[in-house]
Design an enzyme around this catalytic site. Structure first.
Site, PDB file in Angstrom:
ATOM      1  N   THR A 125       0.845  -1.195   0.000  1.00  0.00           N
ATOM      2  CA  THR A 125       0.000   0.000   0.000  1.00  0.00           C
ATOM      3  C   THR A 125       0.876   1.238   0.000  1.00  0.00           C
ATOM      4  OG1 THR A 125      -1.536   1.365   1.275  1.00  0.00           O
ATOM      5  CG2 THR A 125      -0.262  -0.237   2.533  1.00  0.00           C
ATOM      6  N   ILE A 126       0.452   2.243  -0.758  1.00  0.00           N
ATOM      7  CA  ILE A 126       1.216   3.495  -0.758  1.00  0.00           C
ATOM      8  C   ILE A 126       1.024   4.250   0.549  1.00  0.00           C
ATOM      9  CG2 ILE A 126       1.121   3.709  -3.266  1.00  0.00           C
ATOM     10  CD1 ILE A 126      -1.002   5.960  -2.804  1.00  0.00           C
ATOM     11  N   ASP A 127       0.028   3.875   1.347  1.00  0.00           N
ATOM     12  CA  ASP A 127      -0.271   4.628   2.575  1.00  0.00           C
ATOM     13  C   ASP A 127       0.734   4.356   3.695  1.00  0.00           C
ATOM     14  OD1 ASP A 127      -2.447   5.298   1.086  1.00  0.00           O
ATOM     15  OD2 ASP A 127      -3.936   4.293   2.338  1.00  0.00           O
ATOM     16  N   GLY A 171      -3.456   8.825   0.520  1.00  0.00           N
ATOM     17  CA  GLY A 171      -3.163   8.420   1.894  1.00  0.00           C
ATOM     18  C   GLY A 171      -4.423   8.174   2.709  1.00  0.00           C
ATOM     19  N   GLU A 222      -4.941  13.937   1.460  1.00  0.00           N
ATOM     20  CA  GLU A 222      -6.322  14.093   0.973  1.00  0.00           C
ATOM     21  C   GLU A 222      -7.357  14.062   2.090  1.00  0.00           C
ATOM     22  OE1 GLU A 222      -7.609  10.725  -1.375  1.00  0.00           O
ATOM     23  OE2 GLU A 222      -6.504   9.331  -0.131  1.00  0.00           O
ATOM     24  N   ARG A 243      -2.333  27.984  -5.851  1.00  0.00           N
ATOM     25  CA  ARG A 243      -2.509  27.013  -6.943  1.00  0.00           C
ATOM     26  C   ARG A 243      -2.464  25.621  -6.325  1.00  0.00           C
ATOM     27  NH1 ARG A 243      -2.444  29.504 -11.873  1.00  0.00           N
ATOM     28  NH2 ARG A 243      -3.869  27.781 -12.175  1.00  0.00           N
ATOM     29  N   GLN A 251      -0.554   9.234  -8.511  1.00  0.00           N
ATOM     30  CA  GLN A 251       0.496   8.913  -7.536  1.00  0.00           C
ATOM     31  C   GLN A 251       0.555   7.403  -7.288  1.00  0.00           C
ATOM     32  OE1 GLN A 251      -0.044  10.554  -3.540  1.00  0.00           O
ATOM     33  NE2 GLN A 251       2.172  10.622  -3.276  1.00  0.00           N
TER      34      GLN A 251
HETATM   35  O1  F6P Z   1      -4.895   1.992  -1.347  1.00  0.00           O
HETATM   36  C1  F6P Z   1      -4.803   3.119  -0.540  1.00  0.00           C
HETATM   37  C2  F6P Z   1      -5.388   4.294  -1.262  1.00  0.00           C
HETATM   38  O2  F6P Z   1      -4.640   4.580  -2.429  1.00  0.00           O
HETATM   39  C3  F6P Z   1      -5.498   5.562  -0.428  1.00  0.00           C
HETATM   40  O3  F6P Z   1      -4.325   6.314  -0.445  1.00  0.00           O
HETATM   41  C4  F6P Z   1      -6.650   6.257  -1.079  1.00  0.00           C
HETATM   42  O4  F6P Z   1      -7.332   7.108  -0.194  1.00  0.00           O
HETATM   43  C5  F6P Z   1      -7.539   5.121  -1.482  1.00  0.00           C
HETATM   44  O5  F6P Z   1      -6.701   4.002  -1.672  1.00  0.00           O
HETATM   45  C6  F6P Z   1      -8.311   5.375  -2.727  1.00  0.00           C
HETATM   46  O6  F6P Z   1      -9.130   4.285  -2.947  1.00  0.00           O
HETATM   47  P1  F6P Z   1      -9.897   3.983  -4.297  1.00  0.00           P
HETATM   48  O7  F6P Z   1      -8.887   3.665  -5.345  1.00  0.00           O
HETATM   49  O8  F6P Z   1     -10.777   2.845  -3.984  1.00  0.00           O
HETATM   50  O9  F6P Z   1     -10.618   5.257  -4.646  1.00  0.00           O
END
Ligand code: F6P
Length: 318
Positions: A125-127, A171, A222, A243, A251
């Site tokens: 996971t990127i989180d 995130g 976010e 901006r 990302q």
């Molecule tokens: O997988 C983690 C994540 O990329 C979070 O960073 C993000 O808020 C969420 O998934 C977005 O989820 P989805 O692709 O289901 O909109």
């Protein structure tokens, strides 16, 4: 041995790299690798396909996942365990290599254990919000993607002074990604969902940066308070144009970084060795910088961003 790969939840850069390394090692040992198309819903419907080395190799440098994933929580349905066992029996699968983030790795391995299905989990996971591991696969690539965007934004920041910029990372409700990026990019302020702030303070901080260096950079997650409104409300307080750039899924779709590719190779090695050694319940974690195969479930642990670093970036401490 026959491995079934299941990717569950959000994709992350490095998943394909790991699948490629895993298939390479497994096929070298004479083992076979299969994949579920569509995560656990796909598995329940019998969408199980071989993953040949020649198919996966061209994907190793690409983000996303060659095996489509799903967020549907189908394993809570009654009879799910029996249906999975039937599918695994029909395809003579010995164990599952499971890719996923915090939600997947917290909830699914305990269920598989009760159904007697051996599993090794890989935090992808990127989180970077999986407890017990210092880093999850994909996090480094997602940081690099943010730097790429910030460097582009700041080309104008330096060339055309007098502007404020805000760059929003993914995130979800975890601010670790935004905090790491703000740190590495030298942002003037960072906002994360876990810590509250005062908007008047933020406006003053960005105004001070602007007077000192000619531009101001705010990095925010976010899920932080004000993520959807600050682009409008900060200019009202500062009288300076703001901006905003939202990195969004661009990302998450970043090219896997060198660090993630090496991590993927190390994790694949540990997983194949773990299954060969008879591990039935494990997860690969990074501890003191080294990937290790932890036997047992996901450890408990704090996944909030480091408060001391947050305070330092925001000028709230030295
Ligand atoms: O997988 C983690 C994540 O990329 C979070 O960073 C993000 O808020 C969420 O998934 C977005 O989820 P989805 O692709 O289901 O909109």
């Amino acid at each position: 041995m026959r491995t079934l790969i299941v990717v569950s939840g959000g994709d992350a850069p490095g998943i394909n790299t790991l699948i490629g390394h895993y298939v390479q090692i497994a096929s070298g040992r004479g083992d076979q690798v299969f994949g579920a198309r569509g995560g656990f819903p796909g598995l329940l419907s019998g969408h199980i396909v071989p993953v040949p080395l020649t198919d996966v190799l061209p994907w190793m440098g690409r983000a996303g996942s060659i095996l489509p994933t799903s967020r549907d929580p189908v394993l809570s349905q009654s009879g799910a365990g029996e249906r999975i066992q039937e599918q695994l029996r029909a395809h003579q699968i010995d164990h599952i290599l499971l890719f996923g983030g915090n939600g997947t790795l917290r909830h699914i391995p305990p269920l598989l254990r009760t159904w007697g299905i051996p599993c090794i989990g890989i935090p992808t996971t990127i989180d970077n919000d999986v407890p017990g591991t210092e880093i999850s696969l994909g996090f480094d690539s997602a940081c690099n993607a943010a730097y790429h965007a910030i460097d582009g934004v700041l080309a104008t920041g330096h060339a055309l002074n007098g502007r404020m910029f805000m760059v929003e990372t993914l995130g979800g409700t975890c601010g670790r990604l935004a905090l790491a990026v703000a740190h590495g990019a030298g942002a003037h302020a960072v906002l994360v969902p876990e810590f509250d702030y005062d908007e008047a303070w933020l406006a003053d901080r960005l105004t001070a940066a602007l007077s000192k260096v000619g531009f101001a950079l705010l990095v925010l997650c976010e899920g932080a308070k004000g993520a959807r409104t600050l682009a409008d409300t900060l200019p009202q307080r500062t009288a300076v144009r703001m901006r905003d750039v939202r990195l969004g899924h661009a990302q998450r779709g970043a090219t896997p970084s060198h660090r993630d590719r090496v991590l993927a190779a190390q994790m694949a090695q540990l997983a194949t060795a773990g299954f060969a050694g008879g591990v039935a319940n494990g997860i690969i974690l990074v501890r003191e910088g080294v990937p290790v195969l932890h036997q047992g479930g996901l450890p408990e642990g704090d996944t909030s961003p480091a408060r001391a670093l947050y305070d330092r970036i925001n000028g709230l401490s030295d």
